[in-house]
Write an enzyme that holds these catalytic residues in place. Structure first.
Site, PDB file in Angstrom:
ATOM      1  N   GLY A   1       4.934  -6.737  13.819  1.00 28.02           N
ATOM      2  CA  GLY A   1       4.909  -8.164  13.506  1.00 28.02           C
ATOM      3  C   GLY A   1       5.626  -8.529  12.216  1.00 28.02           C
ATOM      4  N   SER A   2       6.602  -7.716  11.804  1.00 27.99           N
ATOM      5  CA  SER A   2       7.307  -8.080  10.564  1.00 27.99           C
ATOM      6  C   SER A   2       8.157  -9.342  10.775  1.00 27.99           C
ATOM      7  CB  SER A   2       8.146  -6.916  10.037  1.00 27.99           C
ATOM      8  OG  SER A   2       9.239  -6.673  10.880  1.00 27.99           O
TER       9      SER A   2
ATOM     10  N   HIS B   1      17.110  -9.220  18.906  1.00 21.51           N
ATOM     11  CA  HIS B   1      17.418  -7.849  19.317  1.00 21.51           C
ATOM     12  C   HIS B   1      18.217  -7.164  18.211  1.00 21.51           C
ATOM     13  CE1 HIS B   1      18.022  -4.585  22.116  1.00 21.51           C
ATOM     14  NE2 HIS B   1      19.272  -4.527  21.680  1.00 21.51           N
TER      15      HIS B   1
HETATM   16  C1  GRF Z   1      12.598  -5.823  15.918  1.00 20.57           C
HETATM   17  O1  GRF Z   1      13.538  -4.837  15.539  1.00 20.57           O
HETATM   18  C2  GRF Z   1      13.167  -6.717  16.980  1.00 20.57           C
HETATM   19  O2  GRF Z   1      14.540  -6.921  16.860  1.00 20.57           O
HETATM   20  C3  GRF Z   1      12.869  -5.960  18.247  1.00 20.57           C
HETATM   21  O3  GRF Z   1      11.603  -5.378  18.015  1.00 20.57           O
HETATM   22  C4  GRF Z   1      11.409  -5.181  16.625  1.00 20.57           C
HETATM   23  C5  GRF Z   1      10.108  -5.848  16.265  1.00 20.57           C
HETATM   24  O4  GRF Z   1       9.697  -5.553  14.963  1.00 20.57           O
HETATM   25  N1  GRF Z   1      12.923  -6.833  19.392  1.00 20.57           N
HETATM   26  P1  GRF Z   1       8.456  -6.328  14.343  1.00 20.57           P
HETATM   27  O5  GRF Z   1       7.258  -6.109  15.247  1.00 20.57           O
HETATM   28  O6  GRF Z   1       8.812  -7.781  14.226  1.00 20.57           O
HETATM   29  O7  GRF Z   1       8.244  -5.697  12.989  1.00 20.57           O
END
Ligand code: GRF
Length: 189
Positions: free
Chosen positions: A11-12, A108
């Site tokens: 969830g960053s 992505h």
């Molecule tokens: C990110 O790298 C996003 O591009 C991909 O999944 C990852 C999610 O990271 N779709 P987070 O959970 O938001 O930290």
């Protein structure tokens, strides 16, 4: 205007979106967080920010569409106008994509159409590309496809390890996604 973030993991990106909403860089209400995993840290981020977070267990549903119909009940209840997927690892049904056509965004970690899939950063790194990046796009039925909203290149440095590259890509994501969401809002509403 109300939106929801769907997440399955750390969830960053959700956290970056929460900050951007608070700072007025995204001019919409983050009304709901939807998770398909009980252990998603995204739920903690949402709770800390006092945003309603729901976990729906996919195992309760026979089909992808049945799960999505349940999600839609909550989206309707919260009057959600659009959705930002942020590390949501579950495929959306055709039904859902059609229902929210042009109102679902995804981030992505590569320059699409290169390196689709769940291991994009690693795949690009292992391929030896000198430039990779981040893409925010509209969601269509095909995975990691759909009209591109914003894209930003990230140079792979000779001294990069997978970890240093991942870190740089994530920090680009945290700036690019809020700004793509706001530009979507501006052009749509
Ligand atoms: C990110 O790298 C996003 O591009 C991909 O999944 C990852 C999610 O990271 N779709 P987070 O959970 O938001 O930290």
């Amino acid at each position: 205007m109300n939106f929801a973030v769907f997440a399955s993991g750390h969830g960053s990106n959700l956290q970056a979106i929460i900050r951007a909403v608070k700072a007025g860089r995204i001019k919409a209400n983050l009304q709901l967080v939807v998770c398909d995993r009980a252990d998603a840290y995204a739920i903690v981020h949402a709770q800390r920010a006092q945003i309603t977070a729901i976990y729906i267990n996919p195992k309760r549903f026979k089909t992808r569409e049945a799960f999505d119909r349940e999600v839609i009940k909550f989206l309707k209840r919260e009057k959600i106008d659009f959705i930002a997927l942020a590390g949501y690892m579950r495929l959306l049904s055709g039904y859902f994509v059609k229902k929210y056509k042009n109102r679902i965004l995804n981030i992505h970690p590569s320059l699409l159409p290169s390196f689709k899939g769940a291991r994009a950063i690693r795949d690009a790194f292992n391929y030896g590309v000198k430039v990779t990046g981040v893409t925010v796009h509209f969601v269509v039925k095909e995975v990691d496809a759909g009209p591109i909203i914003l894209q930003k290149a990230v140079v792979v440095k000779p001294e990069d390890t997978l970890q240093t590259l991942e870190k740089r890509i994530h920090s680009v994501e945290h700036v690019l996604y809020p700004s793509a969401i706001q530009s979507f809002i501006k052009s749509t509403y």
